[in-house]
Scaffold this motif. Structure first.
Motif, PDB file in Angstrom:
ATOM      1  N   LEU A  37       0.859  -1.183   0.000  1.00  0.00           N
ATOM      2  CA  LEU A  37       0.000   0.000   0.000  1.00  0.00           C
ATOM      3  C   LEU A  37       0.896   1.235   0.000  1.00  0.00           C
ATOM      4  O   LEU A  37       1.641   1.483   0.960  1.00  0.00           O
ATOM      5  CB  LEU A  37      -0.900  -0.015   1.244  1.00  0.00           C
ATOM      6  N   ASP A  38       0.848   1.995  -1.090  1.00  0.00           N
ATOM      7  CA  ASP A  38       1.683   3.195  -1.245  1.00  0.00           C
ATOM      8  C   ASP A  38       0.781   4.339  -1.686  1.00  0.00           C
ATOM      9  O   ASP A  38       0.488   4.506  -2.864  1.00  0.00           O
ATOM     10  CB  ASP A  38       2.789   2.930  -2.265  1.00  0.00           C
ATOM     11  N   LEU A  39       0.339   5.143  -0.710  1.00  0.00           N
ATOM     12  CA  LEU A  39      -0.631   6.207  -0.981  1.00  0.00           C
ATOM     13  C   LEU A  39       0.013   7.564  -1.204  1.00  0.00           C
ATOM     14  O   LEU A  39      -0.675   8.514  -1.577  1.00  0.00           O
ATOM     15  CB  LEU A  39      -1.615   6.311   0.192  1.00  0.00           C
ATOM     16  N   HIS A  40       1.321   7.684  -0.974  1.00  0.00           N
ATOM     17  CA  HIS A  40       1.955   9.008  -0.969  1.00  0.00           C
ATOM     18  C   HIS A  40       3.182   9.100  -1.878  1.00  0.00           C
ATOM     19  O   HIS A  40       4.005  10.002  -1.717  1.00  0.00           O
ATOM     20  CB  HIS A  40       2.344   9.382   0.466  1.00  0.00           C
ATOM     21  N   GLY A  41       3.315   8.178  -2.813  1.00  0.00           N
ATOM     22  CA  GLY A  41       4.429   8.250  -3.759  1.00  0.00           C
ATOM     23  C   GLY A  41       5.759   7.836  -3.173  1.00  0.00           C
ATOM     24  O   GLY A  41       6.813   8.297  -3.628  1.00  0.00           O
ATOM     25  N   GLY A  42       5.742   6.944  -2.197  1.00  0.00           N
ATOM     26  CA  GLY A  42       6.981   6.510  -1.572  1.00  0.00           C
ATOM     27  C   GLY A  42       7.922   5.801  -2.521  1.00  0.00           C
ATOM     28  O   GLY A  42       9.142   5.990  -2.458  1.00  0.00           O
ATOM     29  N   GLN A  43       7.364   4.976  -3.424  1.00  0.00           N
ATOM     30  CA  GLN A  43       8.233   4.246  -4.355  1.00  0.00           C
ATOM     31  C   GLN A  43       8.945   5.190  -5.321  1.00  0.00           C
ATOM     32  O   GLN A  43      10.111   4.961  -5.674  1.00  0.00           O
ATOM     33  CB  GLN A  43       7.398   3.222  -5.131  1.00  0.00           C
ATOM     34  N   GLU A  44       8.269   6.257  -5.733  1.00  0.00           N
ATOM     35  CA  GLU A  44       8.919   7.227  -6.614  1.00  0.00           C
ATOM     36  C   GLU A  44      10.080   7.912  -5.903  1.00  0.00           C
ATOM     37  O   GLU A  44      11.140   8.152  -6.502  1.00  0.00           O
ATOM     38  CB  GLU A  44       7.899   8.271  -7.076  1.00  0.00           C
ATOM     39  N   ASP A  45       9.897   8.218  -4.617  1.00  0.00           N
ATOM     40  CA  ASP A  45      10.971   8.857  -3.873  1.00  0.00           C
ATOM     41  C   ASP A  45      12.111   7.887  -3.574  1.00  0.00           C
ATOM     42  O   ASP A  45      13.272   8.299  -3.507  1.00  0.00           O
ATOM     43  CB  ASP A  45      10.428   9.482  -2.590  1.00  0.00           C
ATOM     44  N   LEU A  46      11.787   6.597  -3.398  1.00  0.00           N
ATOM     45  CA  LEU A  46      12.855   5.606  -3.276  1.00  0.00           C
ATOM     46  C   LEU A  46      13.672   5.552  -4.562  1.00  0.00           C
ATOM     47  O   LEU A  46      14.905   5.475  -4.528  1.00  0.00           O
ATOM     48  CB  LEU A  46      12.268   4.216  -2.995  1.00  0.00           C
ATOM     49  N   GLU A  47      12.984   5.580  -5.690  1.00  0.00           N
ATOM     50  CA  GLU A  47      13.669   5.557  -6.989  1.00  0.00           C
ATOM     51  C   GLU A  47      14.593   6.766  -7.120  1.00  0.00           C
ATOM     52  O   GLU A  47      15.721   6.645  -7.621  1.00  0.00           O
ATOM     53  CB  GLU A  47      12.634   5.554  -8.113  1.00  0.00           C
ATOM     54  N   ALA A  48      14.134   7.925  -6.675  1.00  0.00           N
ATOM     55  CA  ALA A  48      14.932   9.157  -6.762  1.00  0.00           C
ATOM     56  C   ALA A  48      15.918   9.291  -5.603  1.00  0.00           C
ATOM     57  O   ALA A  48      16.700  10.240  -5.573  1.00  0.00           O
ATOM     58  CB  ALA A  48      14.006  10.371  -6.788  1.00  0.00           C
ATOM     59  N   ARG A  49      15.856   8.367  -4.654  1.00  0.00           N
ATOM     60  CA  ARG A  49      16.702   8.382  -3.458  1.00  0.00           C
ATOM     61  C   ARG A  49      16.607   9.750  -2.762  1.00  0.00           C
ATOM     62  O   ARG A  49      17.601  10.429  -2.528  1.00  0.00           O
ATOM     63  CB  ARG A  49      18.157   8.019  -3.776  1.00  0.00           C
ATOM     64  N   GLN A  50      15.364  10.115  -2.447  1.00  0.00           N
ATOM     65  CA  GLN A  50      15.141  11.399  -1.803  1.00  0.00           C
ATOM     66  C   GLN A  50      14.099  11.266  -0.696  1.00  0.00           C
ATOM     67  O   GLN A  50      13.292  10.341  -0.680  1.00  0.00           O
ATOM     68  CB  GLN A  50      14.678  12.446  -2.815  1.00  0.00           C
ATOM     69  N   LEU A  51      14.167  12.202   0.245  1.00  0.00           N
ATOM     70  CA  LEU A  51      13.231  12.266   1.359  1.00  0.00           C
ATOM     71  C   LEU A  51      12.243  13.385   1.106  1.00  0.00           C
ATOM     72  O   LEU A  51      12.636  14.517   0.841  1.00  0.00           O
ATOM     73  CB  LEU A  51      13.982  12.510   2.678  1.00  0.00           C
ATOM     74  N   ASN A  52      10.972  13.064   1.216  1.00  0.00           N
ATOM     75  CA  ASN A  52       9.908  14.013   0.941  1.00  0.00           C
ATOM     76  C   ASN A  52       8.916  13.980   2.102  1.00  0.00           C
ATOM     77  O   ASN A  52       8.468  12.905   2.511  1.00  0.00           O
ATOM     78  CB  ASN A  52       9.179  13.618  -0.349  1.00  0.00           C
ATOM     79  N   PHE A  53       8.581  15.141   2.652  1.00  0.00           N
ATOM     80  CA  PHE A  53       7.577  15.193   3.711  1.00  0.00           C
ATOM     81  C   PHE A  53       6.206  14.866   3.136  1.00  0.00           C
ATOM     82  O   PHE A  53       5.946  15.064   1.946  1.00  0.00           O
ATOM     83  CB  PHE A  53       7.541  16.577   4.358  1.00  0.00           C
ATOM     84  N   LEU A  54       5.303  14.426   4.027  1.00  0.00           N
ATOM     85  CA  LEU A  54       3.982  14.044   3.568  1.00  0.00           C
ATOM     86  C   LEU A  54       3.088  15.243   3.292  1.00  0.00           C
ATOM     87  O   LEU A  54       2.188  15.165   2.459  1.00  0.00           O
ATOM     88  CB  LEU A  54       3.301  13.119   4.594  1.00  0.00           C
ATOM     89  N   HIS A  55       3.295  16.352   4.009  1.00  0.00           N
ATOM     90  CA  HIS A  55       2.443  17.514   3.761  1.00  0.00           C
ATOM     91  C   HIS A  55       3.216  18.790   4.065  1.00  0.00           C
ATOM     92  O   HIS A  55       4.318  18.756   4.645  1.00  0.00           O
ATOM     93  CB  HIS A  55       1.153  17.437   4.588  1.00  0.00           C
ATOM     94  N   VAL A  56       2.647  19.915   3.704  1.00  0.00           N
ATOM     95  CA  VAL A  56       3.374  21.185   3.757  1.00  0.00           C
ATOM     96  C   VAL A  56       3.602  21.685   5.177  1.00  0.00           C
ATOM     97  O   VAL A  56       4.428  22.557   5.405  1.00  0.00           O
ATOM     98  CB  VAL A  56       2.629  22.276   2.950  1.00  0.00           C
TER      99      VAL A  56
END
Length: 416
Positions: free
Chosen positions: A155-174
């Motif tokens: 279950l990936d509701l927040h684009g976690g796999q895309e950020d794993l691919e880019a090797r980056q950390l992204n917060f869930l909200h602003v």
């Protein structure tokens, strides 16, 4: 989105997940999911060929009663397979060991922040709610364990796999950093451990939020007004960063992101900060106390973080030590002082070895001779013992002590 997943967990017996799936079925189809670092690291290992990172435990979220699930497992499998089980009813969590694997079970929950940096209000919720309250997208994925013969689903509701691919950390909200600024320190921990960077929008959020300093507490305000995320929770994250992670890289990230004003603005532009902490590590000085002592408002920061009282005392004593150096030592030709003079000057005053080591680590103006005292001179003994002197006819008493002191100083005079 949910999708079938071939994710494997190296080193985790298949029996663990099978037993959990069976119990979820027996409990009426309770929804149960593996979450957090285990899912992230399994995907990194399986899809991106990262080395497998050993996990201290497995985190699971239950849409239902964690206690009922855990007690059902123990009753069905017995104490041999479930030798440890600790229920924390007020928190809806359970710690247990199943087939040698430590499991942390938590009831699915949702949270909201009433004020920046404060503790959140936590209420029962769904798995979706639980994932939405997490820090980074790469940590907000779940492996939903199938019931019976059903395969687990990712279950990936927040684009976690895309950020794993880019090797980056992204917060869930602003508002992630405003809600809980410890997420920035956690981000530095993950970045150092995983070799990730901050996503551009995440970096902008850090710099904007830290720069605006939106929390109600300010430097100099009463300590009882310190939001928990700027006090005890921040200290706990820093302890993890300095104790378990590649801390040089992690602190380097915090400086590069402009995040050290979370502690003290003076640390942000301290170019010698990492060098000071390397010295602290070599001298056995607790890294967090050295980091705090390096700040311009060290005692206030130590109190805000609720450092152990002993470390707070070292920091306070160092302030007195610095005054002594400025008034009694620096105006003199201290560069020409002998080992004996340094030893006599230091030991005739109440300076502990820990305070001197802290001053050395932070590279104060006299750090070289102070290092020699700390490492060598303070350990020098008189060439003759009290027993030797008594054997020559000297009686026990003040004269004996003074003779031993003078003999030690004579030996020190010959040292550099």
């Amino acid at each position: 989105m949910a999708e079938a997943s071939p994710v494997q967990l190296p080193g985790i017996p298949d029996s663990v997940l099978l037993a959990l799936q069976d119990e979820a079925r027996l409990q009426g189809g309770v929804r149960l999911a593996l979450v957090g670092g285990a899912v992230r690291d399994a995907l990194l290992h399986h899809n991106h060929r990262d080395p497998w990172r050993e996990l201290p435990d497995l985190d699971l979220v239950v849409e239902g009663s964690t206690e009922a699930l855990a007690q059902g497992l123990r009753q069905r499998l017995g104490a041999e397979r479930v030798p440890e089980l600790r229920v924390h009813g007020s928190f809806g969590t359970v710690e247990m060991v199943l087939d040698g694997v430590l499991l942390d079970l938590a009831q699915a929950r949702q949270e909201r922040y009433l004020a920046p940096g404060d503790n959140p209000v936590v209420e029962p919720g769904s798995l979706r709610n639980d994932l939405a309250r997490r820090d980074f997208t790469v940590n907000a994925m779940a492996l939903v364990l199938g019931v019976g013969d059903a395969e687990p689903e990712l279950l990936d509701l927040h684009g976690g796999q895309e950020d794993l691919e880019a090797r980056q950390l992204n917060f869930l909200h602003v508002g992630s950093v405003q809600d809980d600024p410890t997420r920035v320190v956690r981000g530095a921990r993950y970045a150092a451990r995983l070799g990730f960077g901050l996503a551009p929008q995440a970096l902008e959020q850090v710099q904007t939020t830290v720069g605006a300093w939106p929390w109600p507490w300010r430097q100099g305000d009463a300590l009882d007004r310190v939001p928990p995320a700027l006090g005890t929770r921040l200290r706990m994250e820093l302890e993890l960063l300095l104790g378990r992670e590649p801390w040089r890289q992690a602190l380097g990230y915090l400086q590069a992101w402009g995040a050290l004003p979370l502690l003290d603005p003076s640390l942000q532009n301290d170019r010698l900060l990492l060098r000071r902490l390397r010295w602290a590590e070599r001298l056995g000085v607790p890294l967090l106390s050295a980091l705090v002592a390096a700040s311009a408002s060290s005692l206030a920061l130590a109190q805000r973080l609720q450092l152990p009282l002993q470390q707070q005392r070292w920091i306070e004593e160092r302030m007195g030590f610095q005054i002594w150096l400025a008034e009694q030592v620096l105006p003199c030709s201290w560069q020409d002082w002998s080992a004996a003079r340094w030893t006599e000057a230091l030991e005739s005053r109440p300076w502990s070895a820990e305070v001197v080591a802290l001053e050395v680590a932070l590279m104060g103006p006299c750090w070289r001779p102070l290092l020699r005292w700390w490492g060598r001179w303070r350990h020098v003994q008189s060439p003759q013992t009290a027993r030797d002197l008594i054997a020559t006819g000297l009686k026990p008493g003040p004269q004996l002590g003074e003779t031993l002191r003078q003999l030690r100083l004579q030996r020190l005079e010959a040292m550099r």
